[in-house]
Design an enzyme around this catalytic site. Sequence first.
Site, mmCIF file in Angstrom:
data_model
loop_
_atom_site.group_PDB
_atom_site.id
_atom_site.type_symbol
_atom_site.label_atom_id
_atom_site.label_comp_id
_atom_site.label_asym_id
_atom_site.label_seq_id
_atom_site.Cartn_x
_atom_site.Cartn_y
_atom_site.Cartn_z
ATOM 1 N N HIS A 156 0.829 -1.218 0.000
ATOM 2 C CA HIS A 156 0.000 0.000 0.000
ATOM 3 C C HIS A 156 0.861 1.266 0.000
ATOM 4 C CE1 HIS A 156 -3.246 -2.767 1.311
ATOM 5 N NE2 HIS A 156 -2.299 -3.262 2.099
ATOM 6 N N SER A 277 14.684 20.959 -17.380
ATOM 7 C CA SER A 277 13.475 21.750 -17.582
ATOM 8 C C SER A 277 13.860 23.037 -18.298
ATOM 9 C CB SER A 277 12.860 22.052 -16.213
ATOM 10 O OG SER A 277 12.127 23.258 -16.269
ATOM 11 N N LYS A 283 16.137 21.265 -12.248
ATOM 12 C CA LYS A 283 15.430 20.009 -12.508
ATOM 13 C C LYS A 283 16.284 18.951 -13.198
ATOM 14 C CE LYS A 283 11.617 18.997 -11.843
ATOM 15 N NZ LYS A 283 10.322 19.462 -12.327
ATOM 16 N N GLU A 290 9.082 7.982 -17.663
ATOM 17 C CA GLU A 290 7.708 8.453 -17.891
ATOM 18 C C GLU A 290 7.229 8.068 -19.290
ATOM 19 O OE1 GLU A 290 7.217 12.499 -15.456
ATOM 20 O OE2 GLU A 290 9.054 12.392 -16.597
#
Length: 463
Positions: A156, A277, A283, A290
């Site tokens: 979980h 970025s 970043k 992704e």
Amino acid sequence: MAKMWAGRFSKEADSKLDSFNTSLPFDCRMYKEDIQGSLAHSEMLAKQGIISNEDKEAIHKGLKDILQDIEAGKIRFSDGYEDIHMFIEETLTNRIGDAGKRLHTARSRNDQVATDMRLYVKKEIKEIEDLLLQFLKTLTKNAKQYVDTILPGYTHLQRAQPITLGQWMMAYANMLKRDYVRLENTYDLMNECPLGSGALATTTYPIDRFMTSSSLGFKQPMENSLDGVSDRDYCIELCSDLSILMMHLSRLSEEVISWCSLEFHFLELDDAYSTGSSIMPQKKNPDICELIRGKSGRVYGSLMTLLTMLKGLPLAYNKDMQEDKEAVFDCIDTVKQCLEIINPMFDTLTVCKENMAKAALHGYINATDCADYLVKKGLPFRDAYHVIGTLVGYCSKQNKSLNDCTLAEFKQFHPLFESDVYKALDLKTCVQQRNVLGGPSSQEVQRQIQVIECFIKGCEVRE
Ligand code: ARG
């Protein structure tokens, strides 16, 4: 250009029909398989006395020249052809004349495309299997380095029990092993040759289907010609295998994404596999992971395309089936791209062992072990579970871990606690004692690694 079937019609086709109908822009990638199939077919026609040896020689030379010219970039797949089959046949006939017109004797594009596609899929399955083996090697190599690296295991997404990073890596290795086996099963089942099925009902010529089947590297000819031209089960199986494979890569990617966040900070991406970025100078983004997670969607989409495209088709061939190609090709291309990039990305990850160790100290992940400690001293498990539950409640109010309690505190919760409790609560002990088959102990993970290494060797021997 006049159509090959122009005799039957009294009007030219509308130009919109041509561009709607053609599959050449995407099936041109099967040029090699198409030529391979035609070489085998014409060889068989000559052996059976259906065409002359001279015609066969001319066809073979012509096809081999076309192959060379395509590979040398001398031939372009120009507009005006319906598909790769017509393109090659017409190019051949333009070059060698009548012999070229004899190539299609006792054959239809329906069994031709079915054969080409199988040859192509077989080749691609082997390439994907190869990429899977390479990634499996990376996983096992890395797992070996981290058989002692402790981190919290989650259920979980809550810290649950201590595991080792080696065990975590081997979990993914086992998934990929199954993906490999699934592909191998698909390969075995589809390894039959539809050539000779003709348009749907074979042919009246005395063809030798065993000859073409074995010269093209199939196990045997397909049993039934109606099935031969209309079976695309293997395309569905392939896309299903690849969907499951992408689901595994996507789950792995998801974990890498989370673990690279500052919140976890268990992993750091290599600069060569990170992106920046355009506005935030600090970043370092996990775009690769992704994209893999995102691309699983298009692979599932292809599976759905095929299932839907086929479900209402009467026997035998229907043009709907031309739609199998882009779906299958896109699945194959996507999976290969993902495997090619995830492998070096994973191999160059920096593991932040100290952060994993730190995280393992919080969250009471040794609470089960604490209960088991009392069980080993004679308390029934449910009673022990209850005692530790109240102990954890106490510790969390005090904002400390189990190991921070004094023996006197432990004894307040149960008299069976002795000074050896600290050893039992040590995370190293917790992990090493889980030496059960499948568990996280270093010895057991080493065994798991060996099993996968044997599997990899076995696959390489077979190839
Ligand atoms: N381009 C077609 C396909 O991919 C080849 C078979 C065409 N057969 C036909 N009878 N029109 O399915």
